[in-house]
Design a protein around this motif. Structure first.
Motif, PDB file in Angstrom:
ATOM      1  N   THR A 279       0.826  -1.207   0.000  1.00 17.64           N
ATOM      2  CA  THR A 279       0.000   0.000   0.000  1.00 17.64           C
ATOM      3  C   THR A 279       0.855   1.249   0.000  1.00 17.64           C
ATOM      4  OG1 THR A 279      -1.082  -1.250   1.731  1.00 17.64           O
ATOM      5  CG2 THR A 279      -2.224   0.681   0.908  1.00 17.64           C
ATOM      6  N   VAL A 280       1.900   1.256   0.809  1.00 16.62           N
ATOM      7  CA  VAL A 280       2.756   2.439   0.861  1.00 16.62           C
ATOM      8  C   VAL A 280       3.437   2.644  -0.481  1.00 16.62           C
ATOM      9  CG1 VAL A 280       4.802   3.419   1.915  1.00 16.62           C
ATOM     10  CG2 VAL A 280       3.092   2.334   3.333  1.00 16.62           C
ATOM     11  N   ALA A 281       3.881   1.550  -1.105  1.00 21.30           N
ATOM     12  CA  ALA A 281       4.553   1.660  -2.391  1.00 21.30           C
ATOM     13  C   ALA A 281       3.601   2.180  -3.465  1.00 21.30           C
ATOM     14  CB  ALA A 281       5.121   0.298  -2.795  1.00 21.30           C
ATOM     15  N   SER A 282       2.319   1.789  -3.388  1.00 20.46           N
ATOM     16  CA  SER A 282       1.367   2.216  -4.405  1.00 20.46           C
ATOM     17  C   SER A 282       0.921   3.654  -4.182  1.00 20.46           C
ATOM     18  CB  SER A 282       0.151   1.289  -4.399  1.00 20.46           C
ATOM     19  OG  SER A 282      -0.641   1.594  -3.260  1.00 20.46           O
ATOM     20  N   GLY A 283       1.235   4.209  -3.044  1.00 16.05           N
ATOM     21  CA  GLY A 283       0.888   5.608  -2.789  1.00 16.05           C
ATOM     22  C   GLY A 283      -0.530   5.812  -2.324  1.00 16.05           C
ATOM     23  N   ALA A 284      -1.212   4.747  -1.934  1.00 20.08           N
ATOM     24  CA  ALA A 284      -2.593   4.887  -1.474  1.00 20.08           C
ATOM     25  C   ALA A 284      -2.639   5.599  -0.133  1.00 20.08           C
ATOM     26  CB  ALA A 284      -3.243   3.513  -1.353  1.00 20.08           C
ATOM     27  N   ILE A 285      -1.531   5.618   0.543  1.00 21.88           N
ATOM     28  CA  ILE A 285      -1.487   6.362   1.796  1.00 21.88           C
ATOM     29  C   ILE A 285      -0.232   7.218   1.744  1.00 21.88           C
ATOM     30  CG2 ILE A 285      -0.319   4.444   3.006  1.00 21.88           C
ATOM     31  CD1 ILE A 285      -2.075   5.307   5.441  1.00 21.88           C
ATOM     32  N   ASN A 286      -0.415   8.525   1.983  1.00 18.02           N
ATOM     33  CA  ASN A 286       0.755   9.390   1.826  1.00 18.02           C
ATOM     34  C   ASN A 286       0.714  10.538   2.805  1.00 18.02           C
ATOM     35  OD1 ASN A 286      -0.822  11.617   0.697  1.00 18.02           O
ATOM     36  ND2 ASN A 286      -1.128  10.195  -1.003  1.00 18.02           N
ATOM     37  N   VAL A 287       1.837  11.184   2.950  1.00 17.16           N
ATOM     38  CA  VAL A 287       1.930  12.318   3.848  1.00 17.16           C
ATOM     39  C   VAL A 287       3.049  13.221   3.337  1.00 17.16           C
ATOM     40  CG1 VAL A 287       3.533  11.179   5.418  1.00 17.16           C
ATOM     41  CG2 VAL A 287       2.071  13.002   6.257  1.00 17.16           C
ATOM     42  N   SER A 288       2.837  14.529   3.506  1.00 17.24           N
ATOM     43  CA  SER A 288       3.884  15.469   3.114  1.00 17.24           C
ATOM     44  C   SER A 288       3.877  16.630   4.103  1.00 17.24           C
ATOM     45  CB  SER A 288       3.628  15.931   1.681  1.00 17.24           C
ATOM     46  OG  SER A 288       4.082  17.238   1.518  1.00 17.24           O
ATOM     47  N   TYR A 289       5.048  17.102   4.482  1.00 18.18           N
ATOM     48  CA  TYR A 289       5.110  18.130   5.528  1.00 18.18           C
ATOM     49  C   TYR A 289       5.425  19.519   5.011  1.00 18.18           C
ATOM     50  CZ  TYR A 289       4.788  14.410   8.857  1.00 18.18           C
ATOM     51  OH  TYR A 289       4.342  13.350   9.587  1.00 18.18           O
ATOM     52  N   PHE A 290       6.285  19.578   3.958  1.00 19.30           N
ATOM     53  CA  PHE A 290       6.743  20.895   3.526  1.00 19.30           C
ATOM     54  C   PHE A 290       6.359  21.114   2.080  1.00 19.30           C
ATOM     55  CE2 PHE A 290       9.659  19.378   6.801  1.00 19.30           C
ATOM     56  CZ  PHE A 290       9.372  20.310   7.777  1.00 19.30           C
ATOM     57  N   PRO A 291       5.918  22.267   1.665  1.00 19.16           N
ATOM     58  CA  PRO A 291       5.716  23.465   2.487  1.00 19.16           C
ATOM     59  C   PRO A 291       4.436  23.429   3.321  1.00 19.16           C
ATOM     60  CG  PRO A 291       5.153  23.908   0.215  1.00 19.16           C
ATOM     61  CD  PRO A 291       5.669  22.523   0.253  1.00 19.16           C
ATOM     62  N   LEU A 292       3.451  22.623   2.879  1.00 23.73           N
ATOM     63  CA  LEU A 292       2.213  22.559   3.657  1.00 23.73           C
ATOM     64  C   LEU A 292       1.962  21.130   4.085  1.00 23.73           C
ATOM     65  CD1 LEU A 292      -0.446  24.860   1.965  1.00 23.73           C
ATOM     66  CD2 LEU A 292       0.185  24.833   4.364  1.00 23.73           C
ATOM     67  N   PHE A 293       1.377  20.972   5.245  1.00 21.29           N
ATOM     68  CA  PHE A 293       1.106  19.631   5.744  1.00 21.29           C
ATOM     69  C   PHE A 293      -0.111  19.045   5.035  1.00 21.29           C
ATOM     70  CE2 PHE A 293      -1.222  16.916   8.770  1.00 21.29           C
ATOM     71  CZ  PHE A 293      -0.303  15.897   8.858  1.00 21.29           C
ATOM     72  N   THR A 294       0.085  17.924   4.363  1.00 19.44           N
ATOM     73  CA  THR A 294      -1.056  17.222   3.763  1.00 19.44           C
ATOM     74  C   THR A 294      -0.944  15.757   4.100  1.00 19.44           C
ATOM     75  OG1 THR A 294       0.200  16.889   1.748  1.00 19.44           O
ATOM     76  CG2 THR A 294      -1.331  18.760   1.772  1.00 19.44           C
ATOM     77  N   MET A 295      -2.077  15.123   4.221  1.00 17.79           N
ATOM     78  CA  MET A 295      -2.081  13.716   4.591  1.00 17.79           C
ATOM     79  C   MET A 295      -3.268  13.082   3.890  1.00 17.79           C
ATOM     80  SD  MET A 295      -2.344  12.335   8.452  1.00 17.79           S
ATOM     81  CE  MET A 295      -4.058  12.594   8.828  1.00 17.79           C
ATOM     82  N   GLY A 296      -3.043  11.952   3.262  1.00 24.74           N
ATOM     83  CA  GLY A 296      -4.156  11.357   2.528  1.00 24.74           C
ATOM     84  C   GLY A 296      -4.233   9.855   2.704  1.00 24.74           C
ATOM     85  N   VAL A 297      -5.440   9.362   2.845  1.00 24.58           N
ATOM     86  CA  VAL A 297      -5.674   7.920   2.840  1.00 24.58           C
ATOM     87  C   VAL A 297      -6.661   7.666   1.718  1.00 24.58           C
ATOM     88  CG1 VAL A 297      -6.532   5.944   4.112  1.00 24.58           C
ATOM     89  CG2 VAL A 297      -5.321   7.754   5.309  1.00 24.58           C
ATOM     90  N   LYS A 298      -6.169   7.007   0.640  1.00 22.55           N
ATOM     91  CA  LYS A 298      -7.015   6.871  -0.545  1.00 22.55           C
ATOM     92  C   LYS A 298      -7.722   5.524  -0.556  1.00 22.55           C
ATOM     93  CE  LYS A 298      -4.169   9.630  -3.503  1.00 22.55           C
ATOM     94  NZ  LYS A 298      -2.997   9.273  -4.272  1.00 22.55           N
ATOM     95  N   GLY A 299      -9.032   5.574  -0.574  1.00 17.98           N
ATOM     96  CA  GLY A 299      -9.858   4.406  -0.877  1.00 17.98           C
ATOM     97  C   GLY A 299      -9.680   3.222   0.058  1.00 17.98           C
ATOM     98  N   TRP A 300     -10.084   2.063  -0.479  1.00 16.41           N
ATOM     99  CA  TRP A 300     -10.073   0.844   0.324  1.00 16.41           C
ATOM    100  C   TRP A 300      -8.668   0.397   0.664  1.00 16.41           C
ATOM    101  CZ3 TRP A 300     -14.030  -0.657   2.896  1.00 16.41           C
ATOM    102  CH2 TRP A 300     -15.312  -0.331   2.439  1.00 16.41           C
ATOM    103  N   ALA A 301      -7.780   0.604  -0.296  1.00 15.64           N
ATOM    104  CA  ALA A 301      -6.409   0.118  -0.090  1.00 15.64           C
ATOM    105  C   ALA A 301      -5.795   0.783   1.139  1.00 15.64           C
ATOM    106  CB  ALA A 301      -5.566   0.393  -1.327  1.00 15.64           C
ATOM    107  N   GLY A 302      -5.968   2.107   1.226  1.00 15.87           N
ATOM    108  CA  GLY A 302      -5.391   2.833   2.353  1.00 15.87           C
ATOM    109  C   GLY A 302      -5.997   2.388   3.667  1.00 15.87           C
ATOM    110  N   LEU A 303      -7.305   2.201   3.633  1.00 18.41           N
ATOM    111  CA  LEU A 303      -8.010   1.798   4.853  1.00 18.41           C
ATOM    112  C   LEU A 303      -7.560   0.399   5.289  1.00 18.41           C
ATOM    113  CD1 LEU A 303     -10.074   3.565   6.269  1.00 18.41           C
ATOM    114  CD2 LEU A 303     -11.857   2.042   5.415  1.00 18.41           C
ATOM    115  N   MET A 304      -7.412  -0.463   4.268  1.00 19.36           N
ATOM    116  CA  MET A 304      -7.007  -1.831   4.574  1.00 19.36           C
ATOM    117  C   MET A 304      -5.615  -1.838   5.213  1.00 19.36           C
ATOM    118  SD  MET A 304      -7.561  -4.936   1.984  1.00 19.36           S
ATOM    119  CE  MET A 304      -5.930  -5.205   1.367  1.00 19.36           C
ATOM    120  N   MET A 305      -4.742  -0.957   4.685  1.00 22.30           N
ATOM    121  CA  MET A 305      -3.393  -0.881   5.234  1.00 22.30           C
ATOM    122  C   MET A 305      -3.443  -0.489   6.706  1.00 22.30           C
ATOM    123  SD  MET A 305      -1.026   1.687   6.010  1.00 22.30           S
ATOM    124  CE  MET A 305       0.418   1.206   6.909  1.00 22.30           C
ATOM    125  N   LEU A 306      -4.248   0.535   7.010  1.00 16.79           N
ATOM    126  CA  LEU A 306      -4.331   0.981   8.403  1.00 16.79           C
ATOM    127  C   LEU A 306      -4.853  -0.140   9.289  1.00 16.79           C
ATOM    128  CD1 LEU A 306      -5.544   4.674   8.295  1.00 16.79           C
ATOM    129  CD2 LEU A 306      -3.269   3.765   8.748  1.00 16.79           C
TER     130      LEU A 306
END
Lengths: 334, 278
Positions: A279-306
């Motif tokens: 899941t992490v490799a596919s980018g279904a769940i991602n986070v970025s801090y700079f310049p702005l903080f964004t965080m995303g959990v995409k769809g079922w794949a991201g949820l399943m990973m969590l």
């Protein structure tokens, strides 16, 4: 040497699942600085630590981990000025940004999580499990490890015996002022006297002399211990040689058997690891801090990973509690 | 996120370095006696660390790794340092610092071996200790005759030499007496060398150990790895490293002479760490 008096279900498993679990959980916590992932991991580690050692773990977390985590949170924005949301300016003229603070806080959380997992590791992964892992790969090295593990308590005992022998012979620190009790007695004796100030200095000097002689004595004992240990080790080595050490391939004994539930645990941890990595490799769940903080959990794949991550991090605690519940229910029926 | 991958990369490099050393050690197929001596020194370091655990930074690990390196060679020094760090952590707790400490103490012992091993026992203080090869051989056998019971061939040789020595020739007696005195003198470590050793101990702990272990904190605490943040972390760690350097100097000053003499005695008495097979 091993202070693992803790007996719990997960620690009672084969070392294989244990190493896989700690390897995966620690590496994944370090690699992926995602708030939700870290929060789950930290909660799992803390819960398990408290389950294992109770109040000691709570004390460890509050007194040691939390301050270090806070320090890490504050240290990062002092050096790192990236980020779009400026909170205020430091005395150096550099901006103090919210993103940097958040990043530092998560870095601290990551550090705390890793240390907390290692706390659990220390409680259940004993040295004999390490020997199981390396006994076959590196026979000479793990033989040294074995010998050291045996030597440490042995030497402590021997040091005690040397000390009491010296005491019996009338040498050593004991005859001047041994231990705290005698020092206190001599101090009390001083206080009774009229000339207080003078005697206080005298008492202090006496304590200092007692400490110095104690240190000197310790080093003498250490020296005697060294001579004895070397002779003893040569004896051991000769006896090993005469029993055929080095003539063939070295085998390694271990007390662990891989039974069905160990295999289940292995499969479970391995599956969760594959899901998380994919899941992490596919980018279904991602986070970025700079310049702005964004965080995303995409769809079922991201949820399943969590979910998979939650299951893994909670596994030792839940497994332990589950086994305890079974044990209690069985006990009540007897 | 990059920082934490720096950490993993650092750990990967360190683990590889440690593995290389360990594989080399395995590949050498060390003798039981060598293993035993390494185990003894490691155990002493661990016990020493446990004895003084209530005093911060007061640990003899670096000093004992240095002594091991001087007496037994660079590789053994590395093994003793790395293993004491690793096994000590079974008492004091493993953590993200374990590989860093292993490498740090290991290299302190390794460089001690490179700098001081083999040099320490030759030509002490210009004393007449130039024992001729032949005399040396006799002496080795005198010393060795007491212990070698296993090797038949060697026993025969010993017998011959003992007979030779016991023969009432004043010449042989003179040689043995001279050689014995020279060897016992050789075991002593001169004040100059002790000072140099202490100096190395203090410096290596502050520079080598300090740098390696503080890099860990750099990787953990700051997001941007730069010269500036490295200096800041080093400056924060400096008091602790200097304290540990002083402690190491203290331990070396107290322990180096007796322990090196004991190790040297064991080496001569039992024929330890000999490269030549007999």
């Amino acid at each position: 040497m091993n202070t693992a008096s803790v007996r719990d279900a997960f620690g009672g498993l084969h070392p294989g699942p244990g190493y896989l679990f700690f390897g995966f959980v620690i590496v994944f916590s370090v690699v992926f600085l995602h708030p939700v992932v870290l929060a789950i991991s930290f909660a799992g580690a803390t819960g398990y630590a408290i389950y294992l050692t109770g109040a000691k773990a709570v004390r460890f977390t509050l007194a040691l981990l939390v301050p270090v985590m806070l320090l890490a949170a504050l240290l990062n924005p002092a050096f790192n000025h990236r980020g779009a949301t400026i909170l205020f300016y430091l005395w150096t003229g550099n901006p103090f940004t919210a993103e940097s603070l958040l990043y530092g806080a998560l870095g601290g959380l990551m550090l705390g999580t890793v240390v907390q997992w290692f706390y659990c590791y220390n409680a259940i992964m004993t040295a004999d499990k390490f020997i199981w892992l390396f006994g076959r790969i590196t026979p000479a090295l793990s033989l040294v490890v074995c010998m050291v593990l045996r030597h440490v308590p042995h030497y402590k005992n021997q040091a005690m015996r040397i000390m009491s022998a010296r005491q019996a012979m009338g040498i050593g620190a004991q005859n001047e002022a041994f231990g705290k009790r005698k020092i206190r007695i001599s101090l009390q004796g001083c206080n009774v006297d009229k000339d207080g100030a003078n005697n206080e200095a005298f008492g202090k000097r006496k304590i200092l002399r007692a400490i110095i002689s104690k240190v000197k004595d310790s080093f003498a004992v250490f020296g005697i211990l060294t001579t004895w240990a070397l002779e003893n080790a040569i004896d051991t080595a000769d006896s090993m040689t005469s029993r055929g050490y080095g003539t063939g391939k070295r085998t390694s004994y271990s007390d662990f058997r891989l039974v069905r539930r160990d295999i289940y645990a292995l499969v479970f941890i391995a599956t969760a690891a594959v899901i998380c990595a994919a899941t992490v490799a596919s980018g279904a769940i991602n986070v970025s801090y700079f310049p702005l903080f964004t965080m995303g959990v995409k769809g079922w794949a991201g949820l399943m990973m969590l979910l998979a991550w939650l299951a893994v991090c909670a596994f030792p605690l839940v497994f332990g509690l589950w086994e305890d519940a079974i044990w209690r229910s069985l006990k009540s029926k007897i | 996120m990059a920082v934490f991958n720096y950490y993993l990369a650092a750990v990967a490099i360190i683990v590889l370095a440690l593995l290389l050393m360990f594989v080399r050690f395995e590949g050498r197929r060390p003798k039981a006696r060598e293993l035993a001596v390494i185990a003894v020194l490691t155990a002493l370091a661990v016990v020493g660390r446990a004895i003084f655990f209530m005093l911060p930074q007061f640990k003899p690990v670096a000093a004992i790794a240095i002594i091991a390196g001087v007496a037994l060679g660079a590789e053994s020094g590395f093994m003793v340092g790395a293993l004491s760090a690793f096994l000590g952590n079974f008492i004091f707790g493993h953590g993200p610092w374990t590989p860093f400490q292993m490498l740090a103490f290991g290299s302190v012992g390794y460089f001690a071996g490179l700098l001081f091993h083999g040099v320490a026992w030759q030509g002490e203080g210009g004393h007449d200790c130039a024992v001729k090869d032949k005399d040396k051989k006799i002496l080795e056998h005198v010393d060795g005759a007491k212990m070698s019971k296993c090797d038949e061939k060697r026993c025969c040789e010993d017998k011959k030499i003992l007979e030779f020595i016991q023969a009432p020739t004043s010449d042989t007696r003179r040689i043995v007496a001279q050689a014995t005195e020279a060897l016992s003198h050789n075991r002593r470590i001169s004040s100059l060398r002790l000072t140099l050793l202490c100096l190395y101990g203090g410096l290596s702990v502050v520079v080598l150990y300090g740098l390696i272990v503080d890099i860990l904190y750099l990787l953990f605490f700051t997001e941007s790895v730069s010269v500036q943040s490295l200096l800041a972390v080093l400056a924060t760690g400096l008091p602790f490293n200097v304290l540990q350097g002083v402690v190491t100097i203290f331990f070396l000053a107290v322990l180096a002479r007796p322990m090196l003499e004991k190790l040297e005695r064991a080496k001569q008495k039992f024929g330890l760490m000999q490269k030549v097979e007999h």
